[in-house]
Each structure stands twice: as C-alpha cells, then as structure tokens.
Design a protein around this motif. Structure first.
Motif, short mmCIF file in Angstrom:
data_model
loop_
_atom_site.label_atom_id
_atom_site.label_comp_id
_atom_site.label_asym_id
_atom_site.label_seq_id
_atom_site.Cartn_x
_atom_site.Cartn_y
_atom_site.Cartn_z
N UNK A 24 0.12 -12.87 18.13
CA UNK A 24 0.34 -11.46 17.81
C UNK A 24 1.78 -11.07 18.03
N UNK A 25 2.31 -10.35 17.06
CA UNK A 25 3.60 -9.70 17.18
C UNK A 25 3.36 -8.26 16.71
N UNK A 26 4.04 -7.28 17.32
CA UNK A 26 3.78 -5.88 17.01
C UNK A 26 5.09 -5.16 16.74
N UNK A 27 5.09 -4.36 15.67
CA UNK A 27 6.23 -3.50 15.35
C UNK A 27 5.81 -2.05 15.42
N UNK A 28 6.71 -1.23 15.92
CA UNK A 28 6.50 0.22 15.98
C UNK A 28 7.20 0.83 14.77
N UNK A 29 6.45 1.55 13.94
CA UNK A 29 7.01 2.20 12.76
C UNK A 29 7.13 3.69 13.03
N UNK A 30 8.34 4.23 12.91
CA UNK A 30 8.57 5.66 13.08
C UNK A 30 8.39 6.32 11.72
N UNK A 31 7.27 7.01 11.56
CA UNK A 31 6.96 7.66 10.28
C UNK A 31 7.08 9.18 10.39
N UNK A 32 7.72 9.65 11.45
CA UNK A 32 7.79 11.09 11.71
C UNK A 32 8.49 11.87 10.60
N UNK A 33 9.37 11.23 9.85
CA UNK A 33 10.10 11.93 8.80
C UNK A 33 9.34 11.97 7.47
N UNK A 34 8.17 11.32 7.41
CA UNK A 34 7.40 11.24 6.16
C UNK A 34 6.31 12.31 6.12
N UNK A 35 6.17 12.97 4.97
CA UNK A 35 5.09 13.95 4.83
C UNK A 35 3.76 13.22 4.64
N UNK A 37 1.53 13.07 2.23
CA UNK A 37 1.34 12.36 0.96
C UNK A 37 2.11 11.05 0.93
N UNK A 38 3.32 11.07 1.44
CA UNK A 38 4.14 9.86 1.49
C UNK A 38 3.52 8.85 2.45
N UNK A 39 3.01 9.34 3.57
CA UNK A 39 2.35 8.45 4.54
C UNK A 39 1.14 7.77 3.89
N UNK A 40 0.37 8.54 3.15
CA UNK A 40 -0.81 7.98 2.50
C UNK A 40 -0.42 6.89 1.51
N UNK A 41 0.62 7.14 0.72
CA UNK A 41 1.08 6.14 -0.24
C UNK A 41 1.61 4.89 0.47
N UNK A 42 2.34 5.10 1.56
CA UNK A 42 2.87 3.97 2.33
C UNK A 42 1.73 3.16 2.94
N UNK A 44 -1.33 2.84 1.81
CA UNK A 44 -1.95 2.08 0.72
C UNK A 44 -1.10 0.88 0.34
N UNK A 45 0.22 1.08 0.30
CA UNK A 45 1.13 -0.01 -0.04
C UNK A 45 1.07 -1.12 1.02
N UNK A 46 1.08 -0.72 2.29
CA UNK A 46 0.97 -1.71 3.37
C UNK A 46 -0.38 -2.41 3.34
N UNK A 47 -1.43 -1.65 3.07
CA UNK A 47 -2.78 -2.21 3.04
C UNK A 47 -2.90 -3.26 1.93
N UNK A 48 -2.13 -3.09 0.87
CA UNK A 48 -2.17 -4.04 -0.25
C UNK A 48 -1.37 -5.31 0.03
N UNK A 60 -3.03 3.26 13.25
CA UNK A 60 -2.58 4.63 13.01
C UNK A 60 -3.01 5.57 14.14
N UNK A 61 -3.35 5.03 15.29
CA UNK A 61 -3.88 5.82 16.40
C UNK A 61 -2.91 6.87 16.92
N UNK A 62 -1.61 6.70 16.69
CA UNK A 62 -0.62 7.68 17.16
C UNK A 62 0.08 8.37 15.99
N UNK A 63 -0.62 8.46 14.86
CA UNK A 63 -0.01 9.07 13.67
C UNK A 63 0.43 10.50 13.93
#
Length: 131
Positions: A24-35, A37-42, A44-48, A60-63
């Motif tokens: 396991x390796x873990x990255x922290x993604x700072x998505x605070x600047x994304x609205x 709708x953009x988070x949802x698209x991102x 989906x893109x990551x899920x793909x 997404x527990x700390x979204x």
C-alpha cells in the motif's frame, strides 16, 4: 488470536505491507478548490483508471474537509517487495498520465512514514506494526 488485529509492515518510506494482503502507498489529494460538479467528474475519471500494475481505491471520507486519499494497492500474493515498489511506481506514472487528460488542478501529496501508519490506523485501531 484477535481477528481485528491487522498486521502492518514498513517496506520503505512510501510503501507498507498491510495485513499480508496488499502493498500500500497512499496519496493525499487536496480537492478543496474544486466545486462539487468538478469533484464528481474527477471521481468518475479516477474510478475509470485501469492498470495491470496496481489497483486504485479512492477514499472520500474527508471530502467535506476538501481531502481525498488515493490508495495505490498491489496484491501481496507471489509479489516480492521490490516488485511491488516497481509496480506502484509504474502504476503511479500511468495514473499521472490518466490525470493529465483532465484539466482540473489539484495537488496530490504522497504520505510517508508515520503519516501512512496514522492513516491506516484510522480504519484499523488494532493495527500491529511488525518488523
């Protein structure tokens, strides 16, 4: 033996072996600047994202705090630590290329050392570090 106890072994500063199941390796993604709708698209893109080298799980527990965690996983079965590190590195390159297809700007920081331990311990309070 307590079935709730999970094993945790440090492989290097960025990779651990969790419960003898996954590297396991873990990255922290700072998505605070994304609205939203953009988070949802991102998401989906990551899920793909698909890789033969590693699996990607999105936490997404700390979204609400503007944080996601990207878990990069390589199954332990028949995989030596050196091979797992190479696969995570190669998979990370593939993930970065995949993310390059999106225009959203967010920062991703790799957790290291004790940061990984504290992250894993949140979900596994009976974590047992082994050497």
């Amino acid at each position: 033996m307590n079935p709730l106890i999970k094993k945790y072994k440090v492989i290097n500063e960025q990779v651990v072996l969790f419960n003898e199941e996954y590297y396991l390796s873990v990255s922290h993604a700072d998505i605070s600047s994304l609205d939203s709708g953009t988070r949802e698209q991102l998401f989906k893109h990551l899920y793909a994202f698909d890789s033969n080298d590693m699996e990607l799980e999105i936490d997404v527990s700390e979204e609400e705090e503007g944080k996601w965690y990207l878990q990069l996983l390589v199954p332990h079965v028949l995989t030596l630590p050196e091979a797992a590190i190479r696969r995570i590195d190669k998979g990370t390159e593939q993930l970065l290329a995949h993310l390059g297809e999106k225009q959203e700007v967010f920062t991703c920081t790799l957790l290291r050392g004790n940061e990984i331990f504290e992250y894993v311990k949140r979900y596994n309070p009976d974590l047992d570090p082994i050497s």
